[in-house]
Write an enzyme that holds these catalytic residues in place. Structure first.
Site, short mmCIF file in Angstrom:
data_model
loop_
_atom_site.label_atom_id
_atom_site.label_comp_id
_atom_site.label_asym_id
_atom_site.label_seq_id
_atom_site.Cartn_x
_atom_site.Cartn_y
_atom_site.Cartn_z
N GLU A 79 -17.59 -3.12 -0.54
CA GLU A 79 -16.68 -3.92 0.29
C GLU A 79 -15.28 -3.31 0.33
O GLU A 79 -14.66 -3.25 1.38
CB GLU A 79 -16.64 -5.34 -0.31
CG GLU A 79 -15.70 -6.31 0.36
CD GLU A 79 -16.27 -6.86 1.66
OE1 GLU A 79 -17.41 -6.50 2.01
OE2 GLU A 79 -15.56 -7.64 2.32
N ASP A 80 -14.78 -2.84 -0.79
CA ASP A 80 -13.36 -2.47 -0.90
C ASP A 80 -13.07 -0.97 -1.02
O ASP A 80 -11.92 -0.58 -1.05
CB ASP A 80 -12.74 -3.16 -2.13
CG ASP A 80 -12.65 -4.66 -1.93
OD1 ASP A 80 -12.85 -5.11 -0.79
OD2 ASP A 80 -12.40 -5.37 -2.91
#
Ligand code: MN
Length: 740
Positions: free
Chosen positions: A76-77
């Site tokens: 996600e990051d």
């Protein structure tokens, strides 16, 4: 900051066979990828995945779940692709990380508060492994514990989402402890004033509560010992802040009026009879409050919660609640699904199979229930993991509007169902759909998490074809209704035309007829409320126009008019019939229906009649009059509905020069030049050719199909004769059906 080795040891303690080295690798990987990132508090980002992993290790989850905790934000990051996770940590970890990434995308999409129930279901529907939810809940728990570093608006939003989405999920999965902490943290952030006020009030009463609980606990211990009822321990506690606050709000009362502020819990050894025995002792010691006894052991709650509850009036007249449960029931009440890892190690399972009452139809909890039963028996950890595969909502699919609203539909639903779920108007005018920004066919099947955009046009109307693939009853009802309306409108129109012409034939005015009160009454006698209904019945072929008129003016009078007409006809006066012979043109069709103008006329595709063919008309339901050649193979079966057959005839030549496409098949010897010979023979008759193609049949004959433009039967005969005359042609025939 917690150290990875502590986590590794915890996992190793509960799972001696675990691949602990994978945890260390996951740690280093996460540390490298999140390097340089910080949290809002200024701490290194790595603190977060480490703490999440620690929460999961405390839940005694397996090393796959804990490794997922370490890696959960990586895709996600950071720039890491899922395929890399799969390569380094295997299929399972990658699958769980993928599930978490999807959940992150969904919860950022949906903002509407009243949608909470659907968002919860969608989240649960999208994951197929319960460990994904557990990691997500651990993630949320740590974020809630460290919410203080964020700006107020963001704090509020996350706290609200926790209350709407994640605390209820924890509840449904039976995780009482985690749910309680999430709720209290959310409460603290959403209503800081109320939170401070309420905790101050409880703090002020703390000494009093402690003294009361001490006394009561002692008294219970003595009573149980006297009665020789075994127990493991007695717990006294003050209820959770959020649940007290909800009670105050809901019942509009003050803190002093909450009589079950404190509660006592008796934990018995793992046998149900001890619970009932302890309940008896309680009711023997204090007076029970009527109507407050709940037996969640005989009938467990949906989330597998089991316990006996009662409220009794204490020695000082103060009522309080007593919960009685065995050690393993207690564990399930606190940990829910996560408790099953403990069962797996056989700490509780030895007491034999528990009796679960399958009184709840909810498939989700049937699934959880079977999970519990499974884990009693399963020894092999592979099977155990298999049993965690979830399909909590196998009958539903959840899709988004572009605005982020969640629409719940049955599995197999299509964009049309989605459109009708939004609004019937949207469904009625739907012309197309985009799924995840791509244009798709309307019969496409929606998947969980699809973003669906419906394209509409004000003039568009539902199609009968939709009935072949839509699945919701709402859409089905609307489309059926619309198709019926459509057919009815056409039937009324056809019925009106038929009756008008019949009236003219007898010298009556149809317009006057409709205004005539007697005629309205006549509709009633046929059982119709309105004249339109009567006309529809005529249009459908249920009533014969002549009989309707006969009933209105009287059969004798009608016969008289008819007889007079006959004689006038014979005497050469040809009005009336002549008036009927107005010709109509529709599309490339020129057929007059005896007695009717302006009716939708269609030539049958089955037999493709052309001028000169003997024809009959058939009144269909809602599609006007279909004209068939008398030789058509369908005519026999149509004759079964004689009342729907109408006489039709071709318009005169002068009025019309329409050419019809007719397909001819010539069978020839197999030699070159056949196609050229045939087409030139056709051109000699001054006939247009639309299409010509040649092939060789299995028995070595040439097959030549030519589509020609024909004015009438005589013209067609001429063409066929001309083709027959070509050398090498063995046979020529007219094929059924029109050219396409
Ligand atoms: Mn996270």
């Amino acid at each position: 900051m917690i150290r990875i080795e502590e986590i590794v040891q915890k996992v190793g303690r509960h799972h001696p066979q675990a691949d602990l080295d994978m945890l260390r690798r996951a740690y280093f990987f996460s540390a490298r990828e999140h390097k340089g990132q910080t949290r809002a508090s200024g701490e290194p980002y790595l603190v977060h995945p480490l703490e999440v992993a620690n929460i999961l290790a405390d839940m005694r989850l397996d090393e796959i779940s804990v490794a997922t905790g370490l890696l959960h934000d990586v895709v996600e990051d950071t720039l890491v692709e899922l395929s890399v996770i799969k390569q380094y940590f295997g299929e399972e970890v990658a699958h769980l990380v993928d599930g978490l990434t999807k959940i992150a995308q969904i919860s950022s999409l949906s903002r509407e508060e009243q949608q909470a129930e659907n968002v919860r279901k969608m989240l649960l529907a999208m994951i197929d492994d319960v460990r994904v939810v557990l990691v997500k809940l651990a993630d949320r728990l740590h974020n809630m514990r460290t919410l203080g570093a964020l700006k107020p608006e963001k704090r509020q939003r996350i706290a609200q989402e926790t209350l709407d989405i994640f605390a209820p999920i924890a509840h449904r999965l039976g995780m009482g402890k985690l749910r309680g902490e999430l709720e209290d943290l959310a409460f603290q952030n959403l209503y800081p004033e109320d939170y401070r006020y309420l905790s101050a009030q409880l703090e002020a009463r703390r000494a009093e509560h402690e003294k009361f609980l001490e006394r009561t606990t002692k008294r219970i211990e003595d009573a149980l010992r006297d009665a020789e009822v075994p127990f493991v321990r007695i717990e006294g506690r003050v209820k959770r802040l959020y649940s007290i606050w909800k009670k105050l709000k809901k019942q509009r009362i003050e803190l002093d009026q909450v009589y079950d502020l404190v509660a006592v819990r008796i934990i018995t050894p793992d046998e149900v009879r001890h619970c009932y025995a302890a309940l008896g002792v309680m009711h023997n010691t204090w007076r029970p409050v009527p109507g407050r006894i709940k037996d969640w052991i005989a009938t467990p709650r949906d989330n597998l919660y089991r316990s006996l509850h009662t409220s009794v009036i204490g020695s000082e007249g103060q009522p309080f609640e007593v919960q009685i449960r065995t050690e393993d029931m207690h564990h399930v009440a606190e940990e829910g699904v996560a408790a099953h890892w403990k069962y797996k190690e056989g700490k509780i399972g030895k007491h034999g199979k528990r009796e679960m009452v399958a009184d709840d139809e909810d498939a989700a909890f049937q699934s959880l229930r079977s999970l519990v039963e499974w884990t009693q028996e399963v020894k092999d950890s592979r099977d155990f993991i298999e049993s965690l595969k979830l399909d909590l909502y196998p009958k539903d699919v959840y899709a988004f509007t572009p605005m982020g609203k969640v629409i719940q539909l049955p599995r197999g639903a299509t964009p049309i169902d989605f459109a009708y779920a939004i609004h019937s108007e949207v469904g009625d005018t739907c012309t197309g759909a985009r799924i995840n920004t791509r244009i798709v066919p309307l019969r496409s099947v929606l998947q969980n998490g699809d973003v669906v955009e419906i394209l509409t046009s004000a003039n568009s109307r539902p199609s009968r074809d939709w009935l072949n693939f839509i699945v919701t009853s709402r859409a089905r009802t609307r489309v059926r209704h619309w198709v019926a309306e459509q057919q009815r409108a056409e039937s009324v129109e056809i019925g009106r035309k038929l009756l008008d012409k019949e009236a003219v034939r007898f010298g009556l005015s149809a317009r006057k007829l409709y205004k005539d009160e007697d005629f309205k009454k006549l509709s009633g006698e046929y059982g119709f409320g309105r004249i339109d209904d009567l006309l529809a019945a005529i249009g459908y072929g249920k009533l014969v126009p002549r009989n309707v008129l006969a009933k209105h003016v009287g059969a004798e009078k009608l016969a008289e008019i008819e007889a007079r007409k006959e004689s006038r006809l014979r005497s050469g006066v040809r009005e009336g019939v002549q008036a009927v012979k107005k010709f109509i043109r529709l599309g490339d069709d020129a057929i007059s229906v005896r007695g009717i103008d302006d009716v939708l006329i269609v030539r049958g595709r089955c037999c493709n009649p052309i001028r000169g063919d003997e024809i009959i008309g058939y009144i269909t339901r809602g599609k006007g009059v279909v004209v068939h050649a008398r030789r058509c193979k369908n005519v026999d079966s149509l004759m079964a509905n004689r009342e729907r057959i109408v006489e039709v005839e071709w318009a005169s030549h002068a009025a019309d020069t329409t050419a019809y496409a007719v397909k001819l098949l010539a069978v020839t010897e197999n030699r070159t030049g056949m196609l050229a010979g045939i087409t030139s023979a056709i051109s000699d008759t001054k006939t247009g050719i639309r299409d010509a193609r040649a092939s060789i049949s299995a028995n070595d004959k040439g097959h030549i199909e030519v589509t020609v433009e024909v004015f009438d039967l005589k013209h067609l005969d001429k063409i066929i004769r001309s083709v027959r005359g070509v050398s090498g042609v063995l046979d020529v025939e007219r094929m059924n059906g029109g050219a396409d």
